[in-house]
Design an enzyme around this catalytic site. Structure first.
Site, PDB file in Angstrom:
ATOM      1  N   HIS A 225       7.912  -4.077 -14.971  1.00 24.91           N
ATOM      2  CA  HIS A 225       7.412  -5.089 -14.038  1.00 24.91           C
ATOM      3  C   HIS A 225       6.852  -6.273 -14.829  1.00 24.91           C
ATOM      4  CE1 HIS A 225       5.279  -6.990 -10.773  1.00 24.91           C
ATOM      5  NE2 HIS A 225       4.156  -6.870 -11.428  1.00 24.91           N
ATOM      6  N   TYR A 255       2.144 -11.494  -6.471  1.00 23.55           N
ATOM      7  CA  TYR A 255       0.683 -11.558  -6.404  1.00 23.55           C
ATOM      8  C   TYR A 255       0.208 -12.584  -7.425  1.00 23.55           C
ATOM      9  CZ  TYR A 255       1.190  -8.409 -10.430  1.00 23.55           C
ATOM     10  OH  TYR A 255       1.549  -7.858 -11.637  1.00 23.55           O
ATOM     11  N   ASP A 537      -0.634  24.474   9.746  1.00 17.95           N
ATOM     12  CA  ASP A 537      -0.476  25.415  10.851  1.00 17.95           C
ATOM     13  C   ASP A 537       0.944  25.965  10.805  1.00 17.95           C
ATOM     14  OD1 ASP A 537       0.872  23.128  11.819  1.00 17.95           O
ATOM     15  OD2 ASP A 537       0.304  23.555  13.890  1.00 17.95           O
TER      16      ASP A 537
END
Length: 811
Positions: A225, A255, A537
């Site tokens: 990156h 960003y 469950d």
């Protein structure tokens, strides 16, 4: 170098050091942390990370890990010489679609307890003075987000850990993990062996290689990156350290941040650069960095200049092309590895979640359970096929591409698909099945062949967001099941067989429910953690005195299998096996199911078979194990047979049911049917933070014994919340889960799951509400920034069959 330790942590980046400190704070001694490079700039992802910390996330678990991380970063930061700058974060929207999505993100930020707010362009511009606000619709701001100086932070955490007795040693390379009889006994290094009881792998992008040393597959794909930092800019002169919010422009997958008088830019808008772990050049000082490829960052730089025209043409001074880890679902790998006692993982963890992940790991290692439900990051959540290199490469690369995309909660993976299919898959295709993927299985959500079935008057029209990956055909299949027969594919459920003289004692340790029942009985059972919270469950069928079959959900199955094996490994006379592939099953439910079964079944009369009972029967010459149970609130059977008989069983039932109104029904209908019937869904309604009594499942707890996991904690734990069925009447809106629920103006909880009750005639949402909440307090949920009223429903919302009224239908 010492020759023994209690716990060896491999990797002295921010995760390994944080884990060591958290373990030491809990009184653990004998901790040794090693790394192949000099301490503490060790050349891994920590050493080159840009340092952005974002707490908001669709996952409550992941968001909480980030919040815990921020707590630690603030704690170790020093006002005189700060290492963390909580300047907040902004996400800007340059499209209407993104601006709408920011309202959704604001909703789950509220649900997770974050201080977040939506800002208009002017308010955004006050925080980012160089931004051309005419290009944006607005932004969301999250307080306490910011930038961390990663390596100095590691050093400060390490000093605190050393004060508690932790030992750190650099320039030691792991060469092997020694395992005897399924238990870690030590490691080998280039400087000699080290005996130990536990090994924690905090090796990030080296995970696959280190996993091979331990005989396991680690599903990590390293990706490179790019980000850059400018030279000092006169337009930013006078700014000290980090003062402006860190911000993301997700419409362009990038960003940006201000760092003193410099600008930082990172970019994801490029094809992923995937790297093999064995290709990493460990001889380099910074092996996690690659030679910089300017083409990967160029689109981001051009977009930054468009958004920040006054900074256009900024010169670049620092260039980083560093690797970090992606897993098939983008989340971390935390916990004890199934099958090897004492082998622990804390990998694929970004700086954002680093210290929080260390805390989670320490809770699991020292206390046996976590405060937080951690299924989203459990190292054992992947099936065997999901850890193969081809699968990891495909999914890891796609996770990189989608890192800033708008992801719908029901969005399906595109590849790999069609890996696991029921025996009647081709028949499902003929009926126009629209599939979702779960643990490699193709699971029908609805069938286009049912498009001409009657629609309900209400609930079949939805807003554009909740209508994605959904069809009003689901409503038609719901109604057909209630009025005639629904035929459901149950093959995707995992089947775990426990056999041997210790099978019953093992199950009595595993589950809080009563399982010592006669042969031929099925028990709905709960698996609890040491804190009394619900891990899973399952249904457990007693097939013989010493043989049981446990059935778990497809998505949770690998984790449940690992849990069973880990918790029962001290039972010597027990064999645990995954027998999923040997079986297939169909659910036949509805008011006409009894007639169908009576017509074609040999050896069974449905009205004579008690609920939760098993019986071997014959259908069209096919041996079938019939179970009287239902997840949709209707009479009928689950019909289990071995895989080779599956296709014939489907055809026999289908042909016999045509005159009785049978329809093939999918997961969309099953979900709304179970909401009406008051049944819970694992992972949303049932989570490790909540007890059976809070979830409304106290009936599943056997209070006559205290020998099960979590029984002691459960007996002492107060009931603070209660899972509550809530109704809403706005028929064009459908929450999908995680939306905040308010009591008056105060946050009371969040929607765990929701759907339209086509039989009861209103929307149904489940939420955990405080037990001390005044029942007369007005309730509401927030959906894309708008409030909608809620009311309490009876439990369960669906009346008994004899009391149901017919609802009007329309096409």
């Amino acid at each position: 170098m010492r020759s023994s330790a209690h716990t060896v942590i491999v990797g002295a980046g921010i995760v390994g050091v944080s884990a060591a400190w958290e373990l030491a704070k809990r009184g653990r001694s004998g901790i040794l942390v090693i790394d192949q490079k000099p301490l503490f700039r060790t050349g891994g992802s920590t050493s080159h990370a840009p340092g952005g910390v974002f707490q908001n996330n669709p996952s409550r678990t992941v968001s909480t890990l980030a919040q815990w991380t921020v707590d630690t970063f603030i704690d170790v930061s020093d006002e005189g010489s700060p290492t963390y700058f909580p300047v907040s974060s902004l996400e800007i929207a340059t499209t209407r679609e993104r601006w709408t999505d920011l309202h959704r993100k604001a909703g789950y930020a509220t649900s997770w307890g974050l201080d977040a707010r939506l800002l208009d362009p002017d308010a955004t511009g006050q925080l980012l003075p160089h931004l051309n606000t005419s290009l944006i619709y607005g932004s969301i701001q999250v307080q306490r987000d910011g930038i961390v100086r990663a390596v100095p932070t590691v050093e400060r955490i390490a000093r605190r850990a050393e004060a508690l007795g932790v030992e750190f040693a650099g320039e030691i390379t792991l060469t092997g993990v020694r395992i005897e009889r399924g238990r870690v006994v030590g490691i080998d290094t280039d400087r000699g062996p080290i005996a130990c009881e536990r090994v924690v792998l905090c090796t990030g992008i080296w995970g696959p290689l280190v996993g091979e040393m331990a005989g396991i597959r680690v599903p990590i794909q390293p990706c490179a990156h790019p980000y850059v930092r400018s030279a000092p800019l006169p337009q930013l002169r006078g700014l000290v350290e980090i003062e402006q919010p860190l911000w993301r422009h997700q419409d362009h997958s990038m960003y940006l941040w201000q760092d003193g008088d410099r600008l930082g830019v990172g970019n994801y808008q490029h094809e992923p650069h995937l790297v093999l772990s064995r290709a990493i050049r460990n001889e380099l000082a910074s092996p996690a960095e690659l030679p910089f490829d300017a083409s990967m960052i160029e689109p981001g730089i051009r977009e930054a200049e468009r958004l920040l025209p006054k900074l256009a043409g900024f010169p670049i001074e620092d260039r980083v092309y560093g690797m970090f880890s992606f897993t098939p679902d983008g989340n971390a790998l935390i916990g004890e590895v199934s099958g090897t006692r004492g082998l622990w993982s804390a990998m694929a963890i970004w700086v954002t979640h680093s210290a929080g992940s260390g805390r989670l790991l320490a809770e699991l290692m020292e206390e046996g359970a976590a405060e937080l439900d951690w299924r989203d990051v459990d190292v054992n959540r992947f099936a065997e096929h999901q850890a193969t290199w081809s699968y990891v490469e495909t999914r890891g690369g796609q996770q990189y591409r989608e890192v800033y995309d708008i992801i719908h909660p029901r969005q399906q993976i595109s590849e790999p698909r069609r890996l696991r299919r029921a025996p009647w898959y081709e028949r499902q295709l003929d009926l126009g099945a629209v599939f979702a993927e779960s643990n490699g299985w193709e699971r029908p959500q609805w069938y286009e062949a049912n498009d001409d079935l009657p629609r309900p008057l209400y609930g079949a029209a939805r807003d554009s967001w909740s209508a994605q990956e959904w069809s009003p055909i689901c409503a038609s299949e719901h109604l057909a099941t209630r009025s005639a027969i629904g035929l459901f594919d149950m093959s995707t459920f995992m089947r775990i067989e426990l056999e041997g003289a210790d099978a019953l004692p093992a199950l009595e340790r595993l589950t809080c429910s009563r399982v010592d029942r006669p042969v031929g009985r099925v028990t709905y059972s709960l698996l609890l953690n040491e804190r009394g919270g619900i891990e899973s469950d399952v249904t457990i069928a007693r097939l013989a005195e010493d043989r049981f079959m446990m059935m778990a959900g497809s998505a949770s199955g690998p984790r449940d299998l690992a849990w069973v094996r880990r918790q029962t490994q001290d039972f010597e006379r027990l064999h645990v096996a995954d027998v999923t592939s040997a079986w297939c099953a169909l659910g036949v439910w509805g008011p006409n199911a009894q007639t169908l079964i009576d017509n074609i079944g040999e050896g069974v009369a449905l009205d004579e078979l008690p609920p939760y009972q098993i019986q071997s029967i014959i259908i069209a010459g096919i041996p079938v194990l019939a179970m009287r149970m239902s997840y949709v609130g209707e009479n009928g059977l689950e019909l289990h047979t071995t895989t080779e008989f599956g296709g014939a069983l489907f055809e026999a039932i289908w042909n016999a049911g045509e005159d009785l109104g049978i329809v093939a029904a999918g997961g969309g209908a099953m979900d709304t049917l179970r909401l009406e019937a008051g049944y819970r869904a694992l992972g949303t309604d049932l989570r490790g933070e909540y007890t059976p009594f809070e979830a409304g499942l106290g009936f599943a707890v056997d209070r006559s014994r205290q020998n099960s996991i979590g029984a002691t904690a459960l007996a002492d734990r107060p009931i603070r919340k209660c899972l509550t069925s809530l109704g809403f009447d706005d028929r064009g809106v459908m929450p999908l889960g995680k939306e905040p629920v308010f009591a008056g103006e105060s946050l009371a909880g969040y929607v765990t799951s929701a759907g339209f009750g086509y039989t009861v005639g209103c929307g149904i949402a489940l939420a955990y509400l405080p037990t001390d909440l005044d029942p007369n307090t007005p309730l509401s949920f927030e959906y894309f920034g708008q409030r909608y009223p809620l009311r309490r429903l009876s439990e369960p919302p669906l009346p008994k069959p004899s009391m149901r009224e017919n609802r009007p239908l329309s096409h």
